[in-house]
Write a protein that holds these residues in place. Structure first.
Motif, PDB file in Angstrom:
ATOM      1  N   SER A  59       0.820  -1.209   0.000  1.00  0.00           N
ATOM      2  CA  SER A  59       0.000   0.000   0.000  1.00  0.00           C
ATOM      3  C   SER A  59       0.855   1.262   0.000  1.00  0.00           C
ATOM      4  O   SER A  59       0.520   2.238  -0.657  1.00  0.00           O
ATOM      5  N   VAL A  88      -0.319 -10.115  -7.228  1.00  0.00           N
ATOM      6  CA  VAL A  88      -1.627 -10.348  -6.614  1.00  0.00           C
ATOM      7  C   VAL A  88      -1.854  -9.363  -5.470  1.00  0.00           C
ATOM      8  O   VAL A  88      -2.897  -8.701  -5.401  1.00  0.00           O
ATOM      9  N   ASN A  89      -0.856  -9.228  -4.588  1.00  0.00           N
ATOM     10  CA  ASN A  89      -1.003  -8.306  -3.462  1.00  0.00           C
ATOM     11  C   ASN A  89      -1.122  -6.854  -3.912  1.00  0.00           C
ATOM     12  O   ASN A  89      -1.905  -6.092  -3.361  1.00  0.00           O
ATOM     13  N   LYS A 122      -4.646  -6.289  -5.368  1.00  0.00           N
ATOM     14  CA  LYS A 122      -5.647  -6.376  -4.310  1.00  0.00           C
ATOM     15  C   LYS A 122      -5.658  -5.100  -3.465  1.00  0.00           C
ATOM     16  O   LYS A 122      -6.703  -4.534  -3.167  1.00  0.00           O
ATOM     17  N   GLN A 123      -4.457  -4.635  -3.115  1.00  0.00           N
ATOM     18  CA  GLN A 123      -4.383  -3.471  -2.237  1.00  0.00           C
ATOM     19  C   GLN A 123      -4.700  -2.172  -2.988  1.00  0.00           C
ATOM     20  O   GLN A 123      -5.288  -1.262  -2.415  1.00  0.00           O
ATOM     21  N   ALA A 151      -8.300  -1.974  -2.749  1.00  0.00           N
ATOM     22  CA  ALA A 151      -8.786  -1.605  -1.426  1.00  0.00           C
ATOM     23  C   ALA A 151      -8.656  -0.101  -1.189  1.00  0.00           C
ATOM     24  O   ALA A 151      -9.493   0.505  -0.533  1.00  0.00           O
ATOM     25  N   PHE A 152      -7.602   0.505  -1.712  1.00  0.00           N
ATOM     26  CA  PHE A 152      -7.394   1.937  -1.513  1.00  0.00           C
ATOM     27  C   PHE A 152      -8.120   2.781  -2.558  1.00  0.00           C
ATOM     28  O   PHE A 152      -7.934   3.987  -2.621  1.00  0.00           O
ATOM     29  N   LEU A 172      -7.016 -13.643  -7.351  1.00  0.00           N
ATOM     30  CA  LEU A 172      -7.542 -12.322  -7.038  1.00  0.00           C
ATOM     31  C   LEU A 172      -9.059 -12.307  -6.975  1.00  0.00           C
ATOM     32  O   LEU A 172      -9.656 -11.567  -6.203  1.00  0.00           O
ATOM     33  N   GLY A 173      -9.694 -13.108  -7.813  1.00  0.00           N
ATOM     34  CA  GLY A 173     -11.145 -13.025  -7.946  1.00  0.00           C
ATOM     35  C   GLY A 173     -11.503 -11.917  -8.922  1.00  0.00           C
ATOM     36  O   GLY A 173     -10.794 -10.911  -9.031  1.00  0.00           O
TER      37      GLY A 173
END
Lengths: 299, 403
Positions: free
Chosen positions: B211, B235-236, B239-240, B243-244, B266-267
C-alpha cells in the motif's frame, strides 16, 4: 515529503503495526508465562485465516449445504476458538512433555509443527494466495481522512486490534486473574496449594495466546490473500519485534509492535530497499545497547 | 501369470527387438524427458505438478514411444535454487541419460541449467522463466525459450494502454533482475509510443504490504501504475490498489506478467478490467478448449500458458526426433529449427537460431463478474499481437551464436 504524505505513511505503518503487536503479544504471553518459544505462532496465524476461508468457501459444500457461507463476524469468533483448541491439544499432548528440558526442545517442536501445517496446506491450496471474499459490506469502501483515502476495513482492523491488545494487557497486569496467572509461573506449588489447577491454567493460557494469533489471521485475510506461507513470511519479523521489546514483556510487545510498524511504513516511503530489513537493523542496535530489549527486565 | 499379461510381455519383448533392428534409433533404448520445475514454492501453481501432467499427456498422446523406444517422463523439484537445479540436471544427464529438460520457471534456474545442458549436448526447452537473456547474450546451442519473455510481455499491454490515452507511467518494480528487465523493456515501449515514464519504486521481493508503494505511485500523478513484478507480489499489489480505491479514482493498473492462476487468486471483483499479455488462454478456440478440458480433468485447474506450453513443446520435440530419426541433440535441434510449429497452443511458430520460439501473443482483459459464466471463465482476448511485433527481431538479438 509533505505533511500529508507523512500522515498517510503513518496510517499505513499503523495498519502493519497492529498485526505485529497482536502476534508479538501472543508470543510474549506464551514465552512470559510458559517459557515456550512458539515458532508455530506464524503457522497458527495462517491457520486462523484458513479457518475463515474454508468456513466461507468450502464448509457448506462439504457438509452438503451448498448455500452456507460462514460470514466474517462468525469467523472472527469461530477461528480463534477452533485454532485455540488445536493449540491446547498441542500443549497438552506434545509441549507438556518437554517442559523439563531446555527451551530449545520446545522451539524445535513448534518449528516442526509449523512446517507440517504449511506443508499440508500448500498441498491443497494455491501458494500465491487465495482471495478471502467475505469482507462485510459495512466495512467495504474507502473513507476520506483529509490527508488520504483509507479503506474502511483497515481502519476497523486498527481500532479492533488496539482494543484487543490493551484489553489483554489490562487482564494480565491489572486483574486478580492476571496476578494468579503470574504467580502460577513464579511458584506453581504455592498457587496449587490455594486449590488452583496450574497445568490446566497453563493449557488455557497457551490456548489464549494461540487464539490471538488466529484472530490476527482472520483480520488479515481480507487485506492480504490467504496463503499457506503468510505466517512464515511474517514470523521472523515478529520475533525481531519481540526481541526488541524484551522477551516476555506484554507492554513491550504491544508498544514495539506498533512502533516498528510505523518505522517500517516510513522506511517504505523514504528508502524502499531497506523496508524489509530496517527492523533487523534496529534489533541489532537495541541488542548492543540493551541486551534484554527495550522493555525487558535487566538480569 | 495370466494370459493377457504374458501376451503383453511378449509383445513388449518383440517391440524392443524390432526397435533395436530399425535403422533409426534412440540412444539408451528410451527417450527420457525431465520436467525440472518448482513443485512446492511460489511458482508451483504456474508450472509445477501441472507441467508434469502436461508432459505425461504429450508422451501418452504420442503413443508412448518414438523410434520404437519408450518415452519416459521424470520430474524433480528445483526449489527455485540454481545450484539445486544444476546438480539435478547434471545427474539426470550424466547418470540417468535424460535426453531433454523442460520447465525451469525462475530465470536464475533457467540460465544455469541451459548453459550446463548445452555443454553436455542436451536440449533444454524453457517454458517458465521470463528473462530474455535466455536467447540474448546468454543464448546457447541447445537452449530453446518457448512460451514468453520479458521483451514480449510489455509489447501488447503497454501498446494498448498508451494508445488508449495512458501516457504517463509510474512503476512498482520487484527489486531484482527480472523486475528491472521488465521495467526497462516496458519503459522502452512506452517511450517509443510517445508516452512518459515519471519514475519507479523498487519494492523488495515478496513484500506483504504494497500500500505504501501504491500510494506513492498514485501520488506521482501518473495515468498508469505499471506492475513490473510477478506472482504473489502482483496479486497483493492489485488487491491493495483496489482496497485503496486507486482504480476507482481513475488511475489504471497494468500487470506486466500475469498468469491465469493469479487472476483466479484475485477473484474477478478485484481483477476486473486488468489488461495483460499472454501466450495462451484455454477458452480461445475449440482446439484450445478441447485440450484444456482434458488437462482440467487430470489436474483440477485450467492450464496456465506455461503448462500448455510444456505439452506443446514436448510434442514438437518428439515429432522432431521422429523426423530426424535420432534423439541426438544436434540433429533434433536442427529439425526443430526447420519445423513449422502448429497445434492448439501455437500457430506458425518458429524456433529461431538463437533458441527463441517466436509466435503470436494475445492481449487479454479480465472479465467482470457479470460477464463470467463459469468458474474458469475469466478473460476476454482483446487482440492478437503478431510474432514479428511481439519478439525482438533476429537482427537485433545480442546472441553470440548469430555472429
Amino acid at each position: 515529503m509533505s505533511l500529508n504524505a507523512i500522515l498517510a505513511q503513518t496510517m499505513l505503518g499503523l495498519s502493519t503495526g497492529v498485526f505485529y503487536a497482536m502476534l508479538s503479544l501472543g508470543l510474549a504471553i506464551i514465552f512470559g508465562l510458559l517459557n515456550v518459544i512458539n515458532f508455530a505462532h506464524g503457522a497458527l496465524y495462517m491457520l486462523g485465516a484458513f479457518v475463515a476461508l474454508i468456513g466461507y468457501s468450502y464448509l457448506g459444500p462439504w457438509l452438503g449445504f451448498d448455500d452456507y457461507h460462514m460470514g466474517f463476524w462468525t469467523a472472527l469468533i469461530v477461528a480463534p476458538l477452533v485454532v485455540g483448541i488445536f493449540g491446547m491439544l498441542i500443549e497438552r499432548f506434545l509441549l507438556r512433555r518437554l517442559y523439563a528440558f531446555d527451551h530449545i526442545y520446545g522451539l524445535l517442536l513448534t518449528f516442526g509443527i509449523a512446517l507440517i501445517l504449511q506443508g499440508i496446506l500448500s498441498n491443497y491450496f494455491n501458494i500465491s494466495g487465495t482471495a478471502y471474499p467475505a469482507q462485510p459490506d459495512v466495512l467495504s469502501g474507502i473513507v476520506n481522512l483529509g490527508f488520504m483515502y483509507f479503506p474502511k476495513y483497515r481502519l476497523f482492523a486498527i481500532v479492533f486490534s488496539i482494543v484487543v491488545c490493551f484489553a489483554t494487557w489490562f487482564v494480565i497486569e491489572r486483574t486478580t486473574l492476571g496476578s494468579v496467572l503470574r504467580a502460577g509461573v513464579e511458584n506453581p506449588k504455592l498457587v496449587e496449594a490455594f486449590g488452583i489447577n496450574v497445568p490446566r491454567m497453563v493449557t488455557l493460557t497457551f490456548g489464549f495466546g494461540v487464539a490471538l494469533a488466529a484472530l490476527a489471521g482472520v483480520l488479515a485475510a481480507p487485506i492480504y490473500s490467504v496463503s499457506p506461507l503468510m505466517g512464515a513470511d511474517l514470523i521472523i519479523t515478529v520475533f525481531a519485534v519481540v526481541v526488541i521489546g524484551g522477551m516476555g514483556s506484554i507492554l513491550g510487545a504491544i508498544v514495539t509492535g506498533l512502533g516498528l510498524g510505523l518505522v517500517q511504513g516510513l522506511t517504505q516511503a523514504l528508502y524502499p530497499p531497506a523496508a524489509n530489513t530496517v527492523i533487523f537493523f534496529i534489533m541489532v542496535v537495541v541488542l548492543l545497547i540493551r541486551p534484554a530489549g527495550l522493555f525487558g527486565k535487566e538480569v | 501369470m495370466n494370459k493377457s499379461l504374458l501376451t503383453a510381455a511378449c509383445t513388449a519383448g518383440l517391440m524392443a527387438f524390432s526397435g533395436a533392428q530399425a535403422a533409426d534409433q534412440a540412444s539408451n533404448d528410451s527417450v527420457k524427458i525431465g520436467v525440472l520445475t518448482d513443485m512446492s514454492g511460489v511458482y508451483k501453481a504456474i508450472e509445477g505438478p501441472g507441467a508434469v501432467i502436461a508432459a505425461q499427456m504429450a508422451a501418452d498422446d504420442f503413443g508412448g514411444q518414438v523410434l520404437g523406444a519408450p518415452i519416459e517422463i521424470v520430474s524433480a523439484d528445483h526449489q527455485n535454487k540454481a545450484d539445486v537445479a544444476s546438480s539435478i540436471a547434471r545427474k539426470w544427464i550424466d547418470q540417468n541419460h535424460v535426453d531433454m529438460l523442460v520447465g525451469m520457471d525462475n530465470s536464475a534456474v533457467g540460465l544455469a541449467v541451459q548453459g550446463l545442458a548445452s555443454e553436455k549436448n542436451t536440449i533444454t526447452i524453457n517454458t517458465g522463466a521470463g528473462s530474455s537473456e535466455l536467447t540474448e547474450s546468454q543464448c546457447s546451442k541447445y537452449g530453446i525459450h518457448y512460451v514468453y519473455d520479458t521483451y514480449a510481455l510489455p509489447v501488447g499491454t503497454a501498446t494498448a494502454i498508451v494508445k488508449n490515452g495512458g501516457k504517463k507511467w509510474f512503476f512498482i518494480t520487484a527489486d531484482y533482475a527480472f523486475g528491472h528487465s521488465l521495467r526497462d523493456n516496458t519503459s522502452r515501449v512506452v517511450k517509443e509510443l510517445g508516452g512518459e515514464v515519471l519514475g519507479s519504486i523498487e519494492a523488495p521481493l515478496s513484500s506483504t504490504d504494497f500500500s505504501s508503494y501504491l500510494l506513492q505511485a498514485s501520488g506521482s500523478g501518473a495515468d498508469v501504475i505499471g506492475l513490473a513484478n510477478a506472482g504473489g507480489d502482483t496479486v497483493n499489489s492489485i488487491k491493495q490498489a483496489n482496497a485503496f480505491g486507486i482504480v476507482e479514482r481513475g488511475q489504471k493498473l497494468a500487470g506486466m506478467l500475469v498468469f491465469l492462476t493469479d487472476v483466479k487468486a484475485l477473484g474477478l471483483d478485484t481483477a476486473k478490467g486488468l489488461e495483460f499479455t499472454t501466450a495462451f488462454y484455454w477458452d480461445r478456440n475449440d482446439e484450445s478448449r478441447k485440450w484444456s478440458q482434458r488437462f482440467f480433468d487430470k489436474h483440477g485447474a485450467m492450464p496456465t500458458m506455461v503448462q500448455a506450453g510444456v505439452y506443446s513443446s514436448v510434442t514438437h520435440y518428439l515429432e522432431a526426433i521422429r523426423a530426424a530419426g535420432s534423439d541426438e541433440a544436434a540433429p533434433v535441434r536442427k529439425q526443430l529449427g526447420e519445423m513449422q510449429l502448429n497445434d492448439f497452443f501455437v500457430k506458425n511458430g518458429k524456433i529461431e537460431a538463437n533458441g527463441l520460439m517466436s509466435h503470436d501473443m494475445y492481449l487479454a482483459q479480465v472479465k467482470t463478474p457479470e460477464e463470467s459464466k463459469s468458474d474458469w471463465d475469466l478473460l476476454n482476448i482483446v487482440s492478437t499481437i503478431p510474432a514479428e511485433k511481439a519478439y525482438i527481431a533476429l537482427s537485433d538479438s545480442a546472441c553470440p551464436l548469430l555472429k
